[in-house]
Structure formats: structure tokens, C-alpha cells
Design a protein around this motif. Structure first.
Motif, mmCIF file in Angstrom:
data_model
loop_
_atom_site.group_PDB
_atom_site.id
_atom_site.type_symbol
_atom_site.label_atom_id
_atom_site.label_comp_id
_atom_site.label_asym_id
_atom_site.label_seq_id
_atom_site.Cartn_x
_atom_site.Cartn_y
_atom_site.Cartn_z
ATOM 1 N N HIS A 199 0.600 -1.315 -0.208
ATOM 2 C CA HIS A 199 0.004 0.212 0.020
ATOM 3 C C HIS A 199 0.710 0.862 0.139
ATOM 4 C CE1 HIS A 199 -3.488 -2.333 0.022
ATOM 5 N NE2 HIS A 199 -2.675 -3.413 1.567
ATOM 6 N N ILE A 250 -5.051 5.078 6.093
ATOM 7 C CA ILE A 250 -5.071 4.302 4.971
ATOM 8 C C ILE A 250 -4.434 5.420 3.652
ATOM 9 C CG2 ILE A 250 -6.222 3.563 3.190
ATOM 10 C CD1 ILE A 250 -6.294 2.271 5.715
ATOM 11 N N HIS A 251 -3.960 7.334 4.063
ATOM 12 C CA HIS A 251 -4.293 7.466 3.060
ATOM 13 C C HIS A 251 -2.703 7.878 3.308
ATOM 14 C CE1 HIS A 251 -7.366 10.469 2.384
ATOM 15 N NE2 HIS A 251 -7.509 9.877 3.801
ATOM 16 N N LEU A 299 -6.394 0.092 -1.175
ATOM 17 C CA LEU A 299 -7.598 0.390 -0.192
ATOM 18 C C LEU A 299 -7.863 1.434 -0.379
ATOM 19 C CD1 LEU A 299 -5.694 -1.163 2.600
ATOM 20 C CD2 LEU A 299 -7.387 -1.896 2.581
ATOM 21 N N SER A 300 -9.076 1.725 -0.204
ATOM 22 C CA SER A 300 -9.845 3.323 -0.587
ATOM 23 C C SER A 300 -9.667 4.227 0.441
ATOM 24 C CB SER A 300 -11.748 2.871 -1.040
ATOM 25 O OG SER A 300 -12.391 4.121 -1.152
ATOM 26 N N ALA A 301 -9.039 5.372 -0.073
ATOM 27 C CA ALA A 301 -8.648 6.505 1.245
ATOM 28 C C ALA A 301 -9.921 7.040 1.150
ATOM 29 C CB ALA A 301 -7.380 6.618 1.033
ATOM 30 N N GLY A 302 -10.698 7.482 2.576
ATOM 31 C CA GLY A 302 -11.853 8.087 2.998
ATOM 32 C C GLY A 302 -11.042 9.513 3.580
ATOM 33 N N ALA A 332 -16.340 -1.235 2.393
ATOM 34 C CA ALA A 332 -15.509 -1.076 1.137
ATOM 35 C C ALA A 332 -16.182 -1.685 0.214
ATOM 36 C CB ALA A 332 -13.509 -2.108 1.447
ATOM 37 N N GLY A 390 -18.163 1.073 -1.503
ATOM 38 C CA GLY A 390 -17.514 2.310 -1.332
ATOM 39 C C GLY A 390 -17.132 2.767 -0.518
ATOM 40 N N GLY A 409 -15.200 4.916 2.172
ATOM 41 C CA GLY A 409 -13.041 5.150 1.749
ATOM 42 C C GLY A 409 -12.302 5.320 3.503
ATOM 43 N N GLU A 460 -21.003 8.142 -3.627
ATOM 44 C CA GLU A 460 -20.543 8.873 -4.591
ATOM 45 C C GLU A 460 -21.175 10.037 -4.423
ATOM 46 O OE1 GLU A 460 -19.864 6.261 -8.866
ATOM 47 O OE2 GLU A 460 -18.352 5.516 -7.477
#
Length: 704
Positions: free
Chosen positions: A52, A154-155, A171-174, A194, A197, A199, A449
Motif C-alpha cells: 500500500h 490508509i492515506h 484500499l480506498s482512502a476516505g 469497502a 465504496g 473509504g 459517490e
């Protein structure tokens, strides 16, 4: 490499910013016990950080291998070439304590301990954890865990965790961050989210919370620019004072906190002498804690993350406590909408029908709707008409929230339901939520989204809406909290007898029934007939269970006869009890019997309870609870929440009770939290509400 001596500088470790930087954004990390076998859990952090894109420096520490997964390994922490910020320990629990000195020598500020075998394992583990914490404090180290599955940023790709959820390729960063007391559930929730969707920014498993607490991490997340919503998965509450201040800061910063708590501690019921302990166990006290701090509490796992867009988008939205939330429901599937409406009704949230004026307004716009709580447009409207109705609802003053429920078209024709939702002009101050009855992952993702709150099940939808609409601004410490001195002559420990408990209530300003205490041979004092006769014994908190009460005493002769019979019966049933006399009390009556209770909860501290009283108090479960002390505004909210009080508040023309006096009694009783003696629990049951006041006719008080 030759050993180097590293002298740590820990002078800034206690600063919150420095702590959170070392915890969640370290530049140099040591993986102590990192395995060279990629199939083992202890190899995962290095694999995950490679996968990652972590840009910092990672030092594997392994005595038996010169390299770990292609990276140079070091025999000990003292062999590292430069100071580190964070050490992640993955060795058997018995080897952890000696490593703390090496962590400090290596310059670590924070040590995360994956190892188990500490407080969660029993008395010996508690001793080992205590020793671990004492040594860490001496060295100036901060500990996450032990028994922590780790953490993730995650970022940055900093994955100091063995949880398999981070094996995902992407990994979806949010902007959601989570603090969990369960390591496995941290991963489960992230994987569920996840798939939809969602993050994450940060995720932390706190383990045993020997040192760094949930509250400290929430403090840090409040200051984290990448975090907008904070999720809590809790098994219990620890360090409630720290968490309290963190939650207040989160509210002030506009960062909603959503909590899921499982488990009901047996501490309260096991130690309780009162009905209050049985009615308001630890979970009810935790609920009061959340309510007092503006936390959205949910009871379903999906709602924990599905509620995040609702809470974030409408972060400043709250309703007055006196308002029952009104939801306008628009749908293309009547049955699907009914599943949510039914669940909402169980949470005291009502779906409301449009008024005639709104029906006429929509007719003028070419759309005919019925005066029903569910506005069903199945086969009756185009996408443009659906969007128009939605926009009109969002600007109406007869509802507080709009819920759109999509039918099968959400699965196969999203342009009919989903596209109007996305394209609609949505004012920022009127919450909108969406439930899709079919399994429609693509539509759910589109809504996600677009930043909209969309729910997959009716249960999570109703759960999230009820929690969101029940949120209130944090309550401030009540003015009633001014300290006061314990009455002279009253015991300061143990259980008070009822005569002493009545003296305490009088001291607080709460009226009690006129009474006198007699020994078994004394001539009766006149308190007025009819009277009540009660055994007075601190060993018998519940007098009826020992046949220790006689009512309807008519005169002196009747009192003498009943006293002899009462004492004989009590001694036969409770020969071990110390009898301190008999209490002769004037018989009182009222328009309503209530229970007014207080307890010092093991998790959240003092709480006050008001509920339906009498012998059915535990069975009715009709109560309101708040952190104590409370002010008069909170007391009035409690009165309104108790369903039984409707009969003294103008219900169907029945006589009015003195709710002003009742509110003052709640405030005065809650001041037990501010005395100079620790009250474990106290109770008035019943408290009679009368037309011109309230009167306590039975009281129990237990001191620590």
C-alpha cells in the motif's frame, strides 16, 4: 552492524499532536518479531506496507534471520541505525516487558503491542499488564494495547496491523476513521464498508487500553484534517472522563461520532440493592452518556458506516428534545417503504401524511398524491415528477426528514429513481435518506459517490435515522452541581435505614411523608391516621419481601397490634436482621406513582433516573435517564419521556399533577452526585405526584 547507543528524547511525547503523529504518521518504524515466513501473521505488516505504498522507513527486528522478506533485519532494537518513532511488538507476551527498555533506547515514542496474555487472560495477566504499564511510564513510552491487532493510516499506507482486511490489493482512502475495541471487528467493518465504496482515513484497534485510550485517539482524530466522521465499536467504556472531553471537542469541531456498543456488564445488577440498578443497567447508563455528548448510537453493524454520510452532510441538524421527528416517505414500492416505516415506529419516529394544502399544491403541479404516510408513486409518475415531488418535500415545513424508498427500478432502471435523487436540488438543512428495497449495489454506489445516505436494509435505515434524529447537542455540567455537605449525624458508609434516608432527602429539599421512628415498646407518636407501619432495618432494603409493611393503620390500638405482628413476622423471616425500630408514617396518596433513582455507574459515573414506579417498576421499563447532576430543563425532558407522566400532564382531562415540583425534585435528587460522600445508589419508590407538590414515601440509599 555495530550497536549504537540511542538516547531517547521523550519530553514532547505527552503532547497530543506529537502522540498522534508517532501513533498514526510515524516516519520510522520497527517491526519487532517480524517473520521471514510470508504465511505467518507476523509477516503481514511488512507485506501490507509494501503493498500500500508506505514511504517511511521500516526496520524488521528478528534475532534469527539476517533478512526478512528481502529486507535487512536487525537482531535487536539497540542495533538499529537511527531513532524510530514507533515500535510494533509481535512476540509472545512473556517477552514483551524486557523489550520496553530497548524500545526507549531506540527512541520510540509509541509502542503498539499485538501480543496477548495480559489483562484479558485473568488475574496473572492483570499483574503482568500492570507491570508493563508501570515500566512504560518510567521510560516515558506510550502503549497501544496490549492485545491490539494494530492500526492503519490508509492515506499513507502505514499498516501496522496483522488484520487480513489489509491484504486487499487496493484500499480506498476516505474521510471516515474508526476506533475499535475489537480487532477482528475492525477488519470486518472495514471490509463491509469497502464493498459499498466507503473509504477510511485511520483505523485503530485499542486492545486492552492499558495506556492509550479510545478517548485519547478520538481527541487526535478531532485534530486530523483527513477525518470528517468518527466511528466507535465498543464493548465497554474505559476512561469516560477522557472520552467525554473528546466527544465534546468532536461536536464543537463539526465531526459527528457514531457508536455501536455491544455487551451488557453485570457489574450494576450484581451490586445493586435498588430497582434502579435493575432498570438502568450499565447499557442504559452508556446510552445516557452518548445522549449527553451528541453521539449517534446505532444497534446494527451496517448502520455504523451507512449513517456516516447522513451525519456528515447534515452535521449541524438537530431537533428540540420535545419534538417527535416527522418523516415524509416517498416511494415506488409501498411494501418496501412499509418495512422501514414499521421499524421507525418502534423507535418513536413517525411517518406523517401530507396535509391537504400540500396535496393541493402538488395537484397544481400535475401530480396526484393521497393523504397517506407513504406517498406511493408506483407506476404513477415519471422520473421528472418524482424529482419534483422530492424537491417540494425538501422545502416543506410539515416534515423534518425526507425518506425515499426505491423499488425494483433501482436495480434495473436507476434513471427512474436514483438519477432524480442525485439531480434534485437538495437544501443543506433538510435531511434526505434513501433505502433501496432490491439488492442494487450499483445504485448504492452511485448514491454514495454523490455523498448521499443510502441504506441496503430497512433495519439499518431505521436504526441510522432514529439515532441521527435523536442526537442533541452535548449537555453542559448542570448548575445543580454545586457541592454540598453531608448532614451531620448520618452514616457515611453502607446502607442507610429508611429513617436516615428520609433525613437525607429532606436535607436535599425533597418532601417526605411525615413519620416517626419508634422502638418496639415505645408509645406511638401521632402522625395522623390512617398510617403505615414499616420495619426499620438497614439489613432489609426491600421491606415487603420480609413482610415488613402494614398499611391502613386505623388508630392507636390497631397500631400496637400491628406492630407486634409485624415484628414477629419479620423476625421469623429474617432472624439475622438488625431491627432498629418501626417507622410510623402518614399514609399519602397521589395522582401518579413514580420511581426516582440515582446510581454511580461503574462505566460513566453518576446517573439519575425517572420512571413508572411501584412494585411494577422493573417490569414496565418506562424510564428516562441522564448523567447527573441535571438542570431543570433536562429534568423536564425526562418527565416528557416517561410515558406514565401523560396522565398528570393533561391526558384526556385528568387532573394535572405538579410537574414543576416534580422537575425540582429530579434536580435536587441528582445533586447526590455533588455531595462530599460517595452515594453508590439511591431511590425513591414511590414518589407520589400530587396536584400541589410531590412527596417521597419510601427511600433507599447505599453509600460506598
Amino acid at each position: 552492524m555495530s550497536s549504537v547507543s540511542i538516547t531517547p528524547s521523550h519530553s514532547d511525547q505527552t503532547r497530543p499532536a506529537a502522540l498522534m503523529h508517532a501513533l498514526l504518521s510515524p516516519a520510522r518504524i520497527a517491526l519487532v518479531g517480524a517473520s521471514a515466513d510470508p504465511g505467518k501473521n507476523t509477516a503481514r505488516p511488512l507485506i501490507f506496507m509494501r503493498r500500500h505504498g508506505f514511504k517511511g522507513v521500516v526496520y524488521p527486528v528478528n534475532r534469527g534471520h539476517a533478512s526478512v522478506l528481502g529486507e535487512r533485519a536487525y537482531p535487536t532494537l539497540r542495533d538499529l541505525p537511527e531513532p524510530i518513532d514507533h515500535a510494533f511488538i509481535m512476540v509472545p507476551g512473556k517477552h514483551v516487558l524486557p523489550l520496553l527498555d530497548d524500545c526507549a533506547a531506540a527512541g520510540a515514542h509509541v509502542v503498539t503491542i499485538y501480543s496477548d496474555g495480559f489483562a484479558e487472560s485473568g488475574p496473572l495477566g492483570v499483574e503482568q499488564q500492570t507491570a508493563l504499564l508501570e515500566r512504560a511510564r518510567t521510560l516515558g513510552l506510550r502503549i497501544l494495547g496490549p492485545n491490539s491487532i494494530g492500526l492503519a493510516n490508509i492515506h499513507t499506507g502505514c499498516i501496522l496491523s496483522v488484520n487480513a482486511v489489509f491484504a486487499a490489493e487496493g484500499l480506498s482512502a476516505g474521510n471516515i476513521s474508526m476506533v475499535s475495541q475489537s480487532g477482528s471487528m475492525m477488519g470486518s467493518l472495514m471490509s463491509r464498508a469497502a464493498a459499498r465504496g466507503f473509504g477510511f482515513a485511520k483505523s485503530v484497534s485499542v486492545g486492552n487500553e492499558a495506556d492509550i485510550s479510545t478517548g485519547e485517539i478520538v481527541h487526535g482524530l478531532v485534530d486530523d484534517s483527513e477525518t470528517s466522521v468518527i466511528l466507535l465499536f465498543l464493548e465497554t467504556l474505559r476512561n469516560a472522563d477522557v472520552l467525554s472531553s473528546a466527544l465534546r471537542r468532536a461536536w464543537a469541531a463539526g465531526k459527528p461520532v457514531i457508536a455501536y456498543k455491544l455487551g451488557r456488564s453485570e457489574i450494576g445488577s450484581r451490586l445493586s440493592e435498588s430497582h434502579t440498578g435493575a432498570i438502568a443497567g450499565d447499557d442504559a447508563a452508556v446510552d445516557a452518556f452518548f445522549r449527553s455528548h451528541g453521539v449517534i448510537r446505532v444497534t446494527t453493524l451496517e448502520a455504523l458506516f451507512e449513517a456516516a454520510p447522513l451525519a456528515e452532510r447534515y452535521v449541524s441538524h438537530t431537533l428540540p428534545a420535545s419534538v417527535r421527528p416527522r418523516i415524509a416517505v416517498i416511494t415506488t414500492t409501498g411494501g418496501g417503504a412499509a418495512t422501514v416505516v414499521d421499524a421507525l415506529g418502534m423507535a418513536n419516529v413517525q411517518a406523517v401524511a401530507p396535509p391537504a394544502s400540500f396535496i393541493d399544491h402538488m395537484a397544481g403541479r400535475g401530480l396526484k398524491i393521497r393523504p397517506s404516510p407513504i406517498m406511493d408513486l408506483t407506476l404513477a409518475a415519471s422520473g421528472e415528477q418524482y424529482q419534483d415531488l422530492l424537491e417540494q418535500l425538501l422545502r416543506s415545513d410539515w416534515c423534518d426528514v425526507v425518506l425515499s424508498v426505491g423499488g425494483s427500478s433501482a436495480q434495473f432502471h436507476p434513471e427512474l429513481v436514483v438519477r432524480p435523487l442525485i439531480d434534485a436540488d437538495k437544501p443543506p438543512d433538510k435531511p434526505l435518506a434513501v433505502f433501496l428495497a432490491p439488492e442494487a449495489q450499483a445504485s448504492l454506489r452511485l448514491l454514495r459517490e454523490a455523498g448521499m445516505a443510502a441504506f441496503r436494509t430497512p433495519e439499518s435505515c431505521a436504526d441510522a435515522l432514529a439515532g441521527f434524529l435523536g442526537r442533541r447537542p452535548p449537555t453542559q455540567p448542570a448548575a445543580a452541581g454545586a457541592s454540598w455537605a453531608w448532614p451531620r449525624g448520618l452514616p457515611r458508609h453502607g446502607l442507610l435505614n429508611e429513617h436516615e434516608a428520609s433525613q437525607l432527602l429532606n436535607h436535599l429539599g425533597i418532601k417526605t411523608a411525615a413519620a416517626c421512628l419508634l422502638d418496639e415498646n415505645a408509645e406511638p407518636h401521632h402522625v395522623g391516621y390512617p398510617a403505615v407501619l414499616k420495619v426499620c432495618s438497614r439489613d432489609i432494603p426491600h421491606k415487603t419481601e420480609a413482610d415488613g409493611v402494614r398499611t391502613g393503620i386505623r388508630d392507636r390500638d390497631d397500631l400496637l397490634r400491628q406492630r407486634r405482628a409485624l415484628l414477629a413476622s419479620v423476625r421469623a423471616r429474617r432472624p439475622d436482621a438488625r431491627i432498629e425500630g418501626v417507622l410510623v408514617q402518614k399514609m399519602e396518596e397521589g395522582l401518579l406513582e413514580l420511581i426516582l433513582g440515582y446510581r454511580h455507574d461503574a462505566l460513566v459515573g453518576p446517573v439519575v433516573l425517572l420512571g413508572a414506579g411501584g412494585i411494577m417498576a422493573e417490569l414496565q421499563k418506562d424510564f428516562a435517564i441522564r448523567l447527573a447532576p441535571v438542570d431543570e430543563e433536562n429534568a423536564r425532558e425526562m418527565i416528557a419521556e416517561v410515558r406514565a407522566t401523560h396522565i398528570v400532564r393533561g391526558y384526556r382531562g385528568l387532573p394535572l399533577g405538579d410537574c414543576d415540583a416534580l422537575a425540582r425534585a429530579v434536580v435536587d435528587f441528582s445533586r447526590l452526585a455533588a455531595g462530599d460522600v460517595c452515594v453508590a445508589e439511591a431511590e425513591i419508590n414511590p414518589l407520589f405526584v400530587q396536584p400541589d407538590g410531590v412527596v417521597a414515601v419510601d427511600a433507599l440509599v447505599r453509600l460506598d
